[in-house]
Write a protein that holds these residues in place. Structure first.
Motif, PDB file in Angstrom:
ATOM      1  N   GLU A  13       0.621  -1.330   0.180  1.00  0.00           N
ATOM      2  CA  GLU A  13       0.133  -0.230   0.379  1.00  0.00           C
ATOM      3  C   GLU A  13       0.693   1.179  -0.044  1.00  0.00           C
ATOM      4  O   GLU A  13       0.466   2.169  -0.313  1.00  0.00           O
ATOM      5  N   LEU A  14       1.905   1.163   0.547  1.00  0.00           N
ATOM      6  CA  LEU A  14       2.612   2.549   0.593  1.00  0.00           C
ATOM      7  C   LEU A  14       3.804   2.496   0.106  1.00  0.00           C
ATOM      8  O   LEU A  14       4.659   3.685   0.260  1.00  0.00           O
ATOM      9  N   GLY A  15       4.503   1.414  -0.109  1.00  0.00           N
ATOM     10  CA  GLY A  15       5.965   1.415  -0.681  1.00  0.00           C
ATOM     11  C   GLY A  15       6.935   1.531   0.290  1.00  0.00           C
ATOM     12  O   GLY A  15       8.389   1.935  -0.295  1.00  0.00           O
ATOM     13  N   VAL A  16       6.727   1.198   1.740  1.00  0.00           N
ATOM     14  CA  VAL A  16       7.852   1.436   2.768  1.00  0.00           C
ATOM     15  C   VAL A  16       7.587  -0.347   3.400  1.00  0.00           C
ATOM     16  O   VAL A  16       6.216  -0.530   4.116  1.00  0.00           O
ATOM     17  N   ASP A  17       8.862  -0.778   4.062  1.00  0.00           N
ATOM     18  CA  ASP A  17       9.013  -1.971   4.724  1.00  0.00           C
ATOM     19  C   ASP A  17       8.881  -1.790   5.984  1.00  0.00           C
ATOM     20  O   ASP A  17       9.075  -0.903   6.487  1.00  0.00           O
TER      21      ASP A  17
END
Ligand SMILES: Cc1cc2nc3c(=O)[nH]c(=O)nc-3n(C[C@H](O)[C@H](O)[C@H](O)COP(=O)(O)OP(=O)(O)OC[C@H]3O[C@@H](n4cnc5c(N)ncnc54)[C@H](O)[C@@H]3O)c2cc1C
Ligand code: FES
Lengths: 376, 94
Positions: free
Chosen positions: A76-80
């Motif tokens: 969803e956010l492109g951040v792990d």
């Protein structure tokens, strides 16, 4: 510069950024104002735990929705966000706890949560380092977990900016403008006025002060909690261990191999004092080593303090206030991080469509504060 | 200015964070030292930023065009050096 927005959010913690993210995703022009830096409040001070083991329907369902959001957050956010299903174990050392946990499990299962009461030796098989002296069993939910509050906020903040919203840090809101019972905007310490017919109070431990700017006296109080983190050692997938005894505590091994934890003082300490004490470091070390004796060889890296924002019944207030267009999402107690993603999504949907996903009257503004959430 | 071929230089040894990663974060809008610390974990390793802190301040000064004195230092947290729990417990366990 045009200072008109569809919605203004006060506070850059998990609640403000998640709510802002979902509102910006639905096309609203969002402005988020943060008096310090993002994660400066409780969010950057929490111990990363995410659980679904609660005792009331709305909290259980919100937490279960949140876990689904944590599971998909990377996409969803492109951040792990370092989401890990490491589970939560609530330890029962007396019959009263055994009964209470079993009763809660029955309620949680009604909502489809995979949770069970297991024996001390079953718990020991899962956590070989666990001290099982006097342990009668644990409430065990393997789909509970942990994530990085910093990465979660970073992801939501990036999302807000990518969706065309603005975030201004080091900008304290000092006044909320209300005319004829309708919110009109906010003014900051820098003397700037921003206009909007929707303002959301997501100020965490400062929620009461912010509410009062609009004449809304929220029944919330800050309560001080200390915490610490150790150096990293080999990661062994240890769940969050929760010991509710008077001299218990709760801690989890982060995916970095570090142990992070805190305890709730027997006598609650009101306020927002951020200093840390040597007493806490000693006492927390003693409590952690009692539950997991092998920890005595692990070194403490850092300690800090933060505040919970408490309501009388331990459940949040997520609702519109009597001032039209002024919403609040406050009173997160010790579980605002875990509920945050879902509450942000729900409140955004409520603001856009006027509907909640299920009965949220447990979190209503102006409700009678009755029994405490049993697993607060 | 910071040269392209310096981007692999490790700035935070404890957390293994390179100059390139820090530059990328700054380019992405994270110019507050407190946010840089938390979002990248630069300075949150076992030396608690004693090795990399000054370097990060200089990078921020360089990029933002401010002097190093204008860059706010991040908060320092106890203990000063990591202490094994058994040593902490030594004096209240007998
Ligand atoms: C030691 C500790 C351990 C915890 N452990 C957990 C855990 O394991 N799991 C969990 O789910 N929860 C945990 N919590 C609780 C959790 O941290 C909070 O419930 C959650 O972070 C609340 O988020 P928030 O966004 O409401 O508040 P905050 O993160 O406090 O954000 C509010 C923000 O508003 C800003 N602000 C305030 N006033 C103004 C103003 N006038 N103008 C502009 N900005 C303003 C503040 O600077 C702050 O950044 C813990 C808390 C503590 C203290
Ligand atoms: S070098 Fe960055 S924390 Fe040690």
């Amino acid at each position: 510069m045009n200072k008109n927005y569809d919605v203004i959010i006060i506070g850059g913690g998990v609640i403000g950024t998640s709510t802002g993210y979902y509102l910006s995703k639905s096309g609203m022009k969002v402005l988020l104002l943060e008096k310090d830096y993002l994660t400066a409040g409780s969010t950057g001070r929490c111990i990363t735990g995410v659980r679904q083991q609660f005792s009331t329907p709305a909290t259980i369902r919100t937490a279960m929705s949140a876990v689904k959001l944590f599971e998909n957050m990377k996409d969803e956010l492109g951040v792990d966000v370092e989401w890990t299903n490491s589970g939560y174990m609530f330890m029962a050392h007396d019959e009263a706890k055994v009964e209470a946990f079993k009763k809660n499990i029955e309620i949680q299962r009604k909502f489809g949560l995979d949770v069970s009461f297991i024996t001390a030796s079953e718990a020991k098989a899962l956590v070989p380092h666990l001290d099982t002296d006097q342990l009668l069993g644990v409430a065990w939910c393997p789909s509970d977990g942990q994530a990085s509050p910093f990465k979660v906020v970073l992801g939501y903040a990036r999302g807000i900016r990518d969706n065309g919203g603005s975030i201004i840090t080091r900008q304290e809101v000092t006044d909320i403008i209300v005319e004829d019972g309708h919110v009109k905007g906010v003014t900051t310490a820098a003397g700037v006025t921003y206009h909007s017919s929707r303002v959301i109070n997501c100020a965490g431990p400062w929620a009461r002060e912010v509410g009062l700017m609009a004449g809304i006296d929220l029944q919330v109080e800050p309560e001080r909690h200390e915490a610490l983190i150790t150096d990293g050692v080999q990661y062994e997938n240890m769940p969050m261990l929760v010991d509710y005894r008077a001299d218990g505590g709760y801690f989890v091994q982060r995916v970095t191999g570090q142990f992070i934890g805190c305890f709730t003082p027997e006598v609650q300490v009101p306020g927002k004092d951020k200093s840390s004490t040597l007493e806490f470091m000693k006492e927390m070390s003693r409590r952690m080593c009692k539950i997991v004796p092998a920890l005595e060889n692990v070194a403490i890296l850092r300690q800090w303090a933060g505040s919970y924002c408490m309501t009388p019944d331990g459940s949040p207030i997520v609702d519109e206030t009597p001032v039209k267009g002024l919403y609040c999402s406050v009173g997160m107690s010790g579980h605002g991080f875990m509920l945050g993603p879902a509450l942000g999504k729900f409140l955004a949907e409520y603001i856009v469509d006027g509907t909640w996903p299920f009965d949220m009257s447990e979190f209503a503004y102006g409700r009678k504060f009755g029994d405490k959430e049993a697993m607060a | 200015m910071i040269e392209q071929d310096m981007r692999d230089t490790i700035i935070c040894r404890c957390q293994d964070i390179s100059l390139g990663e820090i530059m990328e974060a700054i380019d992405g809008g994270i110019t507050d030292p407190e946010e840089l610390k938390r979002f990248l974990h630069v300075g949150m390793g076992s030396c608690q930023g004693r090795t990399c802190g000054k370097l990060v301040t200089r990078i921020l000064a360089n990029v933002t065009g401010k002097s190093v004195y204008e860059i706010k230092q991040t908060s320092q947290r106890p203990p000063l050096v990591s202490v094994p729990m058994k040593e902490i417990l030594g004096d209240n366990n007998e």
